[in-house]
Design an enzyme around this catalytic site. Structure first.
Site, PDB file in Angstrom:
ATOM      1  N   ARG A  38      55.413  11.513  55.485  1.00  0.00           N
ATOM      2  CA  ARG A  38      54.494  11.386  56.628  1.00  0.00           C
ATOM      3  C   ARG A  38      54.497   9.969  57.185  1.00  0.00           C
ATOM      4  NH1 ARG A  38      49.652  15.685  55.068  1.00  0.00           N
ATOM      5  NH2 ARG A  38      50.698  17.359  56.172  1.00  0.00           N
ATOM      6  N   LYS A 198      49.913  36.913  51.242  1.00  0.00           N
ATOM      7  CA  LYS A 198      48.918  37.908  51.646  1.00  0.00           C
ATOM      8  C   LYS A 198      48.824  38.134  53.140  1.00  0.00           C
ATOM      9  CE  LYS A 198      45.815  37.307  47.773  1.00  0.00           C
ATOM     10  NZ  LYS A 198      44.488  36.880  47.363  1.00  0.00           N
ATOM     11  N   GLY A 355      52.536  24.994  55.283  1.00  0.00           N
ATOM     12  CA  GLY A 355      52.401  25.066  53.821  1.00  0.00           C
ATOM     13  C   GLY A 355      53.695  25.193  53.053  1.00  0.00           C
ATOM     14  N   GLY A 378      47.718  23.490  58.343  1.00  0.00           N
ATOM     15  CA  GLY A 378      46.704  24.255  59.079  1.00  0.00           C
ATOM     16  C   GLY A 378      46.919  24.249  60.581  1.00  0.00           C
TER      17      GLY A 378
END
Ligand code: AMP
Length: 398
Positions: A38, A198, A355, A378
């Site tokens: 980063r 999921k 992620g 996110g």
């Protein structure tokens, strides 16, 4: 989309106090930065402003402190950043107040000063006007280079954009331009690959994608829920049976929107969720009731690769199998390498993020071969969900 943002091309920063919101939220272990990716990403913007004679005042958060907590101080990060930049980076142990104002007043053109973790003040996450006002006093302009924090309407990521002239930094600009090419104004046909554990965490994302892309590959644990909804026996696989109706609704929406859904046609199964567990490929009509699907099967991989061949643009989020465990990384690795080869051959624009996706593509050894890989978690997912990001919206030229 990108055209509607002011960038560093639209401002003369010389002599200006530039409040620069960056992503310094790096992984740390005992006060040491363990991955400087980063920092490398924000370096070009910082150096450009400094080289042009701007006074760079860095705003960033680290972790999720509730109030002042030195465990999350940015001091060691500022030191690591100085090494990456090969340029001194000053540090001050707060982000508002007299001390900070004095340090800023003493800055010379080209200097770089890192302020302490903005989240040490409750006003940051609450976007309190008084806190925004205190921050705004320190600068002449605000540059937002932290796409990864743009889904939050915090003082340093959004509030300042209402107080000071606002510009996108180079990292933000690159991200917006890549995302624009992927979903807002892409070259069709567009394919999306969505995997991961999921369905429940990705309902909004799937619903948005089916209305935007031409083909959607569903893999990973979440594919099991779709297969179950279609009457396939998935044995002991990860499966959210209570979401069968949601899965069918998404399939119906895809059909109405003319989006081809590509579900697995076979599966790689095992009897234990562990690396090197003996594995077997089965057709969907023959999954043993006491086994688990841990990856897409060989015929499914061929289908995914063929679908990639038919596409000009690819957006990818989530592994199509339990990629942390060999050999269940195979589907993800083979498809990622295929997408990378198509990209290198200039046949495909490939954008990935969110992620575990970055870890999965690193594992496949293709991170440098995709057109763009977003390290934002996110924010990337919310963008894929089609949600407006406050830290981006505030940059739109008014
Ligand atoms: P997510 O964070 O939702 O992108 O999910 C990523 C996780 O999904 C990874 O840890 C994978 O191991 C897991 N995963 C992918 N496919 C499967 C599967 N078939 N069964 C269990 N876990 C899976």
């Amino acid at each position: 989309m990108t055209k509607s943002f002011r960038t560093l091309d639209d401002v003369d920063v010389k002599g200006k106090r530039v409040l620069l919101r960056v992503d310094l939220n790096v992984p740390m272990d005992k006060g040491v930065v363990t991955d400087a990716t980063r920092l490398e990403r924000v370096a070009p913007t910082i150096l450009e402003i400094s080289d042009k004679g701007g006074r760079v005042i860095l705003l960033a958060h680290l972790g999720r402190p509730k109030g002042r907590d030195l465990k999350d101080t940015l001091k060691p990060v500022a030191a690591a950043l100085a090494e990456v930049l090969k340029h001194p980076v000053g540090f001050v142990d707060d982000c508002i107040g007299h001390d900070v104002a004095d340090k800023v007043a003493a800055m010379k053109d080209g200097d770089i000063l890192c302020l302490e973790n903005t989240r040490f003040h409750a006003g940051e996450e609450k976007n309190f006007p008084a806190f925004v006002e205190e921050l705004a006093k320190l600068g002449d302009i605000w540059v937002n280079d932290a796409f990864s924090a743009a889904h939050r309407a915090h003082a340093s990521t959004e509030g300042l954009g209402h107080k000071l002239p606002a510009y996108a930094g180079r990292t933000m600009q690159a991200e917006l331009s890549a995302l624009n090419k992927a979903l807002e104004a892409p070259t069709h046909p567009v394919i999306a690959i969505v995997g991961g554990a999921k369905v429940s965490s990705k309902i909004d994302l799937l619903e948005n994608l089916v209305s935007k892309v031409d083909a959607l590959v569903i893999g990973g644990g979440m594919a099991n829920t779709f297969l179950h909804a279609q009457g396939v026996g998935v044995g002991k696989s990860l499966c959210e049976k209570d979401l069968a109706a949601t899965a069918l609704r998404i399939l119906a929406k895809a059909e109405a929107a003319n989006c081809a859904i590509i579900l697995p046609v076979d599966a790689t199964v095992a009897y234990h969720f562990e690396a090197n567990a003996p594995s077997f490929a089965y057709g969907l009509d023959a999954i043993p009731p006491d086994s688990m699907i841990l990856d897409v099967g060989p015929r499914s991989i061929e289908r995914i690769n063929a679908a990639i061949d038919d596409a000009k643009t690819l957006v990818w989020n989530g592994p199509v199998g339990a990629f942390e465990l060999t050999p269940f990384d195979r589907g993800t690795v083979v498809a990622a390498q295929h997408a990378a080869a198509r990209t290198k051959a200039k046949k495909l624009i490939s954008v990935a993020g969110g992620g575990d996706t970055v870890a999965a593509l690193n594992h496949a050894g293709v991170a440098d071969d995709f057109s763009y890989i977003s390290t934002a978690g996110g924010a990337f997912l919310e963008w894929m969900e089609g949600k407006p990001l406050p830290g981006v919206e505030v940059l739109r030229a008014r």
